[in-house]
Design a protein around this motif. Structure first.
Motif, PDB file in Angstrom:
ATOM      1  N   ILE A 312      33.871  41.063  41.962  1.00 28.51           N
ATOM      2  CA  ILE A 312      33.247  42.584  42.124  1.00 28.51           C
ATOM      3  C   ILE A 312      34.121  43.751  42.169  1.00 28.51           C
ATOM      4  CG2 ILE A 312      30.974  41.500  43.220  1.00 28.51           C
ATOM      5  CD1 ILE A 312      31.875  42.718  45.754  1.00 28.51           C
ATOM      6  N   LEU A 313      35.251  43.296  42.761  1.00 31.05           N
ATOM      7  CA  LEU A 313      36.342  44.387  42.916  1.00 31.05           C
ATOM      8  C   LEU A 313      36.844  44.983  41.218  1.00 31.05           C
ATOM      9  CD1 LEU A 313      38.328  46.244  44.510  1.00 31.05           C
ATOM     10  CD2 LEU A 313      40.037  44.431  44.099  1.00 31.05           C
ATOM     11  N   ASP A 314      36.913  43.865  40.323  1.00 30.40           N
ATOM     12  CA  ASP A 314      37.454  44.102  38.848  1.00 30.40           C
ATOM     13  C   ASP A 314      36.147  44.673  38.187  1.00 30.40           C
ATOM     14  OD1 ASP A 314      39.628  42.579  39.414  1.00 30.40           O
ATOM     15  OD2 ASP A 314      39.278  40.596  38.455  1.00 30.40           O
ATOM     16  N   ILE A 315      35.182  44.097  38.663  1.00 35.28           N
ATOM     17  CA  ILE A 315      33.924  44.926  37.684  1.00 35.28           C
ATOM     18  C   ILE A 315      33.663  46.211  38.293  1.00 35.28           C
ATOM     19  CG2 ILE A 315      31.486  44.706  37.421  1.00 35.28           C
ATOM     20  CD1 ILE A 315      31.537  41.777  37.550  1.00 35.28           C
ATOM     21  N   ARG A 316      34.079  46.792  39.337  1.00 38.19           N
ATOM     22  CA  ARG A 316      33.833  47.896  39.839  1.00 38.19           C
ATOM     23  C   ARG A 316      35.038  48.939  39.396  1.00 38.19           C
ATOM     24  NH1 ARG A 316      34.003  47.656  45.477  1.00 38.19           N
ATOM     25  NH2 ARG A 316      35.955  48.678  45.688  1.00 38.19           N
ATOM     26  N   THR A 317      36.274  48.323  39.333  1.00 35.08           N
ATOM     27  CA  THR A 317      37.361  49.086  39.057  1.00 35.08           C
ATOM     28  C   THR A 317      37.570  49.143  37.466  1.00 35.08           C
ATOM     29  OG1 THR A 317      38.700  47.397  39.480  1.00 35.08           O
ATOM     30  CG2 THR A 317      38.637  48.918  41.124  1.00 35.08           C
ATOM     31  N   LYS A 318      37.133  47.934  36.877  1.00 31.99           N
ATOM     32  CA  LYS A 318      37.425  48.051  35.145  1.00 31.99           C
ATOM     33  C   LYS A 318      36.338  48.550  34.477  1.00 31.99           C
ATOM     34  CE  LYS A 318      41.079  44.460  35.861  1.00 31.99           C
ATOM     35  NZ  LYS A 318      41.334  43.213  35.937  1.00 31.99           N
ATOM     36  N   GLU A 319      34.964  48.041  35.233  1.00 31.93           N
ATOM     37  CA  GLU A 319      33.890  48.494  34.334  1.00 31.93           C
ATOM     38  C   GLU A 319      33.281  49.554  34.874  1.00 31.93           C
ATOM     39  OE1 GLU A 319      32.783  46.281  31.627  1.00 31.93           O
ATOM     40  OE2 GLU A 319      34.289  44.660  32.157  1.00 31.93           O
ATOM     41  N   ARG A 320      33.507  50.218  36.092  1.00 27.76           N
ATOM     42  CA  ARG A 320      32.726  51.111  36.681  1.00 27.76           C
ATOM     43  C   ARG A 320      31.330  50.605  36.985  1.00 27.76           C
ATOM     44  NH1 ARG A 320      34.439  56.025  37.631  1.00 27.76           N
ATOM     45  NH2 ARG A 320      32.704  57.004  37.236  1.00 27.76           N
ATOM     46  N   ILE A 321      31.300  49.503  37.528  1.00 23.05           N
ATOM     47  CA  ILE A 321      29.818  49.064  37.798  1.00 23.05           C
ATOM     48  C   ILE A 321      29.990  48.251  39.160  1.00 23.05           C
ATOM     49  CG2 ILE A 321      27.949  47.497  37.050  1.00 23.05           C
ATOM     50  CD1 ILE A 321      28.886  47.700  34.222  1.00 23.05           C
ATOM     51  N   ALA A 322      29.021  48.927  40.127  1.00 19.87           N
ATOM     52  CA  ALA A 322      29.094  48.492  41.554  1.00 19.87           C
ATOM     53  C   ALA A 322      28.008  47.461  41.513  1.00 19.87           C
ATOM     54  CB  ALA A 322      28.792  49.442  42.339  1.00 19.87           C
ATOM     55  N   ILE A 323      28.419  46.013  41.800  1.00 20.74           N
ATOM     56  CA  ILE A 323      27.440  45.198  42.249  1.00 20.74           C
ATOM     57  C   ILE A 323      27.921  44.658  43.497  1.00 20.74           C
ATOM     58  CG2 ILE A 323      26.650  44.473  39.903  1.00 20.74           C
ATOM     59  CD1 ILE A 323      28.538  42.136  39.764  1.00 20.74           C
ATOM     60  N   ALA A 324      26.910  44.097  44.472  1.00 22.82           N
ATOM     61  CA  ALA A 324      27.361  43.660  45.708  1.00 22.82           C
ATOM     62  C   ALA A 324      27.713  42.292  45.761  1.00 22.82           C
ATOM     63  CB  ALA A 324      26.135  44.227  46.559  1.00 22.82           C
ATOM     64  N   GLY A 325      28.712  42.159  46.913  1.00 25.15           N
ATOM     65  CA  GLY A 325      29.126  40.704  47.151  1.00 25.15           C
ATOM     66  C   GLY A 325      27.940  40.030  48.081  1.00 25.15           C
ATOM     67  N   GLY A 326      28.550  38.995  48.605  1.00 24.00           N
ATOM     68  CA  GLY A 326      27.774  38.282  49.675  1.00 24.00           C
ATOM     69  C   GLY A 326      28.099  38.994  51.175  1.00 24.00           C
TER      70      GLY A 326
END
Ligand SMILES: Cc1ncc(COP(=O)(O)O)c(C=O)c1O
Length: 364
Positions: A312-326
């Motif tokens: 989720i860190l990679d998706i947030r920083t590289k893709e600018r998409i926030a999804i939540a973890g558990g």
């Protein structure tokens, strides 16, 4: 011109806020003892009653959802009272913690995470522990992505006891079907930052006649969250203390949008988006975490060996998409994609595409 990619927020709260709601936040701050604020207060309360499907009064408190949960304990119970928590995840555990902090050891019915609350188990618990004053449960438990059959649970409470039915609909309201009056719910707690499409900072509580009676008798300590003080000011379209006035103004606008769409259409749209998301996830060969999935968010079990935190860190920083973890025990093991409020299909598509790229998956 900036070439920065649009930031996409698919977390289950705070959820995205519509532009017209943002615009309201830049208006001059109102004084809270004015007629102008009183009008906003009334608009928000009326809008909430419509979304809650209730004729009960809805209190508006400057706090997050947990403050609303705390007030739903402190205002209906007295030391020595019996309380039942039907827990389907982290937010059920939170109700237990709040109760214990007030010196009440709850009877806990704990479901396996990912499973909805079983009304049969609630019936057994109420028979085994007669005299409960309140039953606490979640509409949707955002940590596990399950939806509970609140209508069935409330019916069991009425059939087996004199207890109040207290529902945490913090993430469920304005996403999943909820009928406060038709299902006979005594207290329903919600908050501004999820299906209600506003920034965090306001909690809401619908309070039935039976719950007001309990409030008069209750003797747990309370001050800021005392519903009796709130009620005195409620009658003047005010709050006892300085409220987050700008959030009221924003909330009035998001409620206007919801009412314009119609709450049943909001439920329908959320269900359609949930079905679409679940379908896309399964096409990727991924497994849903809950056996009884909610429509406001989709919790996805990650394949063995995947580092969920890094994902989720990679998706947030590289893709600018926030999804939540558990959360807690589920940290690193699941991801959660929200489809409540102001989320549309293109954003879901972008989130799922990013997930599949980072997991190196291709659709079946
Ligand atoms: C079901 C549920 N209950 C309670 C809470 C706690 O609300 P808050 O974080 O606003 O205090 C949340 C927030 O995620 C929630 O989803």
């Amino acid at each position: 011109m900036s070439d920065a990619k649009e930031f996409i927020n698919l977390t289950p709260g705070p959820t995205p806020v519509p532009p017209s709601v943002y615009a309201k936040l830049s208006e001059p701050v109102l004084h809270h003892r004015t007629e102008e604020f009183g009008d906003v207060y009334k608009t928000v309360e009326e809008g909430l009653r419509c979304v809650y499907r209730t004729k009960n009064k809805v209190l508006i408190v400057t706090t997050s959802g947990t403050g609303g949960m705390e007030s739903s304990v402190a205002n209906v119970l007295s030391p020595g009272d019996k309380a039942v928590v039907h827990s389907t995840g982290i937010f059920g555990v939170r109700y237990c913690k709040i109760l214990r902090n007030f010196g009440i050891e709850p009877v806990v019915i704990e479901e396996e995470w990912g499973r909805a609350a079983d009304p049969g188990r609630l019936r057994e618990a109420l028979k085994e522990h007669p005299g409960a004053s309140a039953v606490f449960c979640q509409h949707t438990d955002t940590s596990t992505g399950v939806v509970n059959d609140i209508e069935a649970l409330a019916k069991v409470v009425r059939e087996e006891s004199e207890a109040l039915t207290v529902v945490d609909a913090i993430s469920g309201l304005a996403a999943e079907e909820l009928e406060t009056d038709a299902w006979d719910l005594d207290v329903v707690v919600s908050a501004s930052q999820k299906g209600l499409m506003s920034p965090p900072g306001l909690a809401f509580l619908s309070v039935s006649e039976k719950a007001w009676q309990a409030c008069e008798k209750a003797s747990l300590p309370r001050f800021y969250f005392d519903w009796r003080t709130m009620h005195e000011r409620f009658l003047m379209n005010q709050t006892p203390y300085t409220p987050a006035v700008s959030l009221f103004v924003a909330q009035a606008e998001s409620l206007r949008l919801i009412r314009e769409e119609g709450i049943e259409n909001v439920w329908r749209r959320t269900t359609e988006l949930a079905e679409y998301t679940r379908g896309r996830i399964q096409q990727l060969g991924l497994e849903l975490f809950p056996k009884d999935p909610a429509d406001n968010l989709t919790a996805v079990r990650l394949p063995e060996g995947v580092d969920g935190k890094k994902l989720i860190l990679d998706i947030r920083t590289k893709e600018r998409i926030a999804i939540a973890g558990g959360q807690q025990e589920l940290k690193g093991r699941i991801v959660r994609i929200s489809h409540m409020g102001f989320v549309k299909k293109p954003q879901i598509d972008a989130g799922i595409a990013a997930l599949s790229r980072h997991l190196s998956l291709t659709p079946a």
